[in-house]
Design a protein around this motif. Structure first.
Motif, short mmCIF file in Angstrom:
data_model
loop_
_atom_site.label_atom_id
_atom_site.label_comp_id
_atom_site.label_asym_id
_atom_site.label_seq_id
_atom_site.Cartn_x
_atom_site.Cartn_y
_atom_site.Cartn_z
N ASP A 46 -16.64 88.65 9.98
CA ASP A 46 -18.05 88.90 10.29
C ASP A 46 -18.50 90.13 9.50
O ASP A 46 -17.92 91.21 9.63
CB ASP A 46 -18.18 89.13 11.79
CG ASP A 46 -19.62 89.31 12.23
OD1 ASP A 46 -20.47 89.61 11.37
OD2 ASP A 46 -19.88 89.14 13.42
N ALA A 47 -19.55 90.01 8.70
CA ALA A 47 -19.99 91.09 7.82
C ALA A 47 -20.50 92.31 8.59
O ALA A 47 -20.59 93.40 8.06
CB ALA A 47 -21.10 90.58 6.89
N PHE A 48 -20.84 92.13 9.88
CA PHE A 48 -21.39 93.24 10.65
C PHE A 48 -20.34 94.01 11.43
O PHE A 48 -20.63 95.01 12.06
CB PHE A 48 -22.47 92.72 11.60
CG PHE A 48 -23.62 92.10 10.87
CD1 PHE A 48 -24.53 92.89 10.17
CD2 PHE A 48 -23.77 90.73 10.83
CE1 PHE A 48 -25.58 92.31 9.47
CE2 PHE A 48 -24.82 90.15 10.14
CZ PHE A 48 -25.72 90.95 9.45
N GLU A 66 -12.26 96.31 12.89
CA GLU A 66 -12.44 95.19 13.82
C GLU A 66 -12.29 93.84 13.13
O GLU A 66 -12.43 92.80 13.75
CB GLU A 66 -13.83 95.27 14.46
CG GLU A 66 -14.02 96.50 15.33
CD GLU A 66 -15.45 96.61 15.84
OE1 GLU A 66 -16.34 95.90 15.33
OE2 GLU A 66 -15.67 97.41 16.76
N PHE A 67 -12.05 93.85 11.82
CA PHE A 67 -11.91 92.60 11.09
C PHE A 67 -10.71 91.81 11.60
O PHE A 67 -9.67 92.37 11.94
CB PHE A 67 -11.67 92.84 9.59
CG PHE A 67 -12.92 93.00 8.79
CD1 PHE A 67 -13.75 91.91 8.56
CD2 PHE A 67 -13.26 94.22 8.25
CE1 PHE A 67 -14.89 92.05 7.80
CE2 PHE A 67 -14.40 94.37 7.49
CZ PHE A 67 -15.23 93.29 7.27
N ALA A 68 -10.86 90.53 11.63
CA ALA A 68 -9.76 89.62 11.92
C ALA A 68 -10.04 88.35 11.14
O ALA A 68 -11.18 87.99 10.91
CB ALA A 68 -9.66 89.33 13.41
N LEU A 69 -8.99 87.70 10.70
CA LEU A 69 -9.16 86.43 9.99
C LEU A 69 -8.76 85.31 10.94
O LEU A 69 -7.78 85.41 11.66
CB LEU A 69 -8.27 86.39 8.75
CG LEU A 69 -8.61 87.36 7.63
CD1 LEU A 69 -7.59 87.24 6.50
CD2 LEU A 69 -10.00 87.07 7.08
N HIS A 106 -10.04 86.72 -0.48
CA HIS A 106 -9.19 87.89 -0.74
C HIS A 106 -9.94 88.92 -1.59
O HIS A 106 -9.94 90.12 -1.28
CB HIS A 106 -7.90 87.44 -1.43
CG HIS A 106 -6.93 88.53 -1.69
ND1 HIS A 106 -6.23 89.15 -0.69
CD2 HIS A 106 -6.56 89.13 -2.85
CE1 HIS A 106 -5.45 90.09 -1.21
NE2 HIS A 106 -5.63 90.09 -2.52
N THR A 107 -10.59 88.47 -2.64
CA THR A 107 -11.35 89.37 -3.52
C THR A 107 -12.48 90.06 -2.76
O THR A 107 -12.69 91.26 -2.91
CB THR A 107 -11.92 88.58 -4.73
OG1 THR A 107 -10.83 87.98 -5.43
CG2 THR A 107 -12.71 89.47 -5.66
N LYS A 135 -13.11 94.22 -1.64
CA LYS A 135 -14.32 94.99 -1.92
C LYS A 135 -14.73 95.81 -0.70
O LYS A 135 -15.40 96.83 -0.83
CB LYS A 135 -15.48 94.07 -2.31
CG LYS A 135 -15.32 93.42 -3.67
CD LYS A 135 -16.48 92.48 -3.94
CE LYS A 135 -16.32 91.75 -5.26
NZ LYS A 135 -17.40 90.77 -5.47
N ARG A 136 -14.35 95.35 0.49
CA ARG A 136 -14.80 95.97 1.73
C ARG A 136 -13.73 96.81 2.43
O ARG A 136 -14.04 97.70 3.19
CB ARG A 136 -15.28 94.90 2.70
CG ARG A 136 -16.54 94.20 2.24
CD ARG A 136 -16.84 93.00 3.11
NE ARG A 136 -18.11 92.37 2.78
CZ ARG A 136 -18.30 91.56 1.76
NH1 ARG A 136 -17.32 91.31 0.92
NH2 ARG A 136 -19.48 91.02 1.53
N LEU A 137 -12.46 96.47 2.18
CA LEU A 137 -11.36 97.11 2.89
C LEU A 137 -10.31 97.61 1.91
O LEU A 137 -10.20 97.09 0.80
CB LEU A 137 -10.70 96.10 3.85
CG LEU A 137 -11.59 95.42 4.89
CD1 LEU A 137 -10.82 94.31 5.57
CD2 LEU A 137 -12.09 96.43 5.90
#
Length: 190
Positions: A3-5, A10-13, A38-39, A43-45
């Motif tokens: 989720d981009a927000f 809190e990211f999970a796949l 993955h790319t 960029k975010r993590l």
């Protein structure tokens, strides 16, 4: 897909229901999608966090509503040339931690088949045989070495190249001279 927000911690796949269908229909396209994800994650993590996300065993052990088979086992059971692309994704991108991949390779499906055994019957044969092994053949037991000294290390391992999974002892020597003397003393051919 993350989720981009959400905040990075809190990211999970998790897989969308269509992931299994896409993997079944076109595994190479599925792997291309994984590479894009993955790319974008990179960029975010930071890289360690991304590897942590991909290394989630529940992600790969997920069971879709239409199957009692873990997703990773289902993918390797496809007998598709895209398996090679998936193995390359794991290796080249360093996406999954070695200990997680070893756990996945040793995990069993509902027919009590390890992922390594399923993969050995697929296009991923060489990859499955060698992944996480010493010399592409020996899966070293996780217990402590039997012997450790300045000149050598002795440990138990399983010979995964044999269908019987024979247990072996490995003597790993530090110096070439010690190795040569060992061969000579046992009169073993080079």
């Amino acid at each position: 897909q993350p989720d981009a927000f959400k905040k990075p911690d809190e990211f999970a796949l998790e897989w969308a229901e269509g992931a299994a269908q896409l993997a079944s229909d076109n595994l190479e396209l599925f792997v291309k999608c994984l590479k894009i994800i993955h790319t974008e994650l990179l960029k975010r993590l930071d890289e360690k966090r991304v590897i942590h996300l991909w290394s989630s065993e529940p992600l790969w052990q997920h069971k879709f509503s239409d199957s009692s088979q873990p997703f990773i086992h289902r993918i390797f059971s496809l007998q598709d040339r895209g398996i090679t692309a998936l193995c390359n994704f794991f290796d080249e991108q360093h996406t999954v931690q070695v200990d997680t991949m070893m756990a996945l390779l040793n995990s069993v499906d509902f027919e009590n088949r390890s992922l390594r055994r399923i993969a050995l019957g697929s296009f991923a044969n060489n990859w499955a045989m060698a992944y996480g092994t010493f010399l592409g053949q020996y899966e070293i037991d996780s217990s402590k070495p039997v012997h450790f000294s300045d000149s050598c290390l002795v440990c138990f391992a399983t010979d995964v190249s044999l269908t019987s999974n024979d247990k072996v002892a490995l003597k790993i020597l530090r110096n070439q001279d010690d190795y040569d003397r060992e061969l000579e003393s046992r009169k073993l051919p080079l």
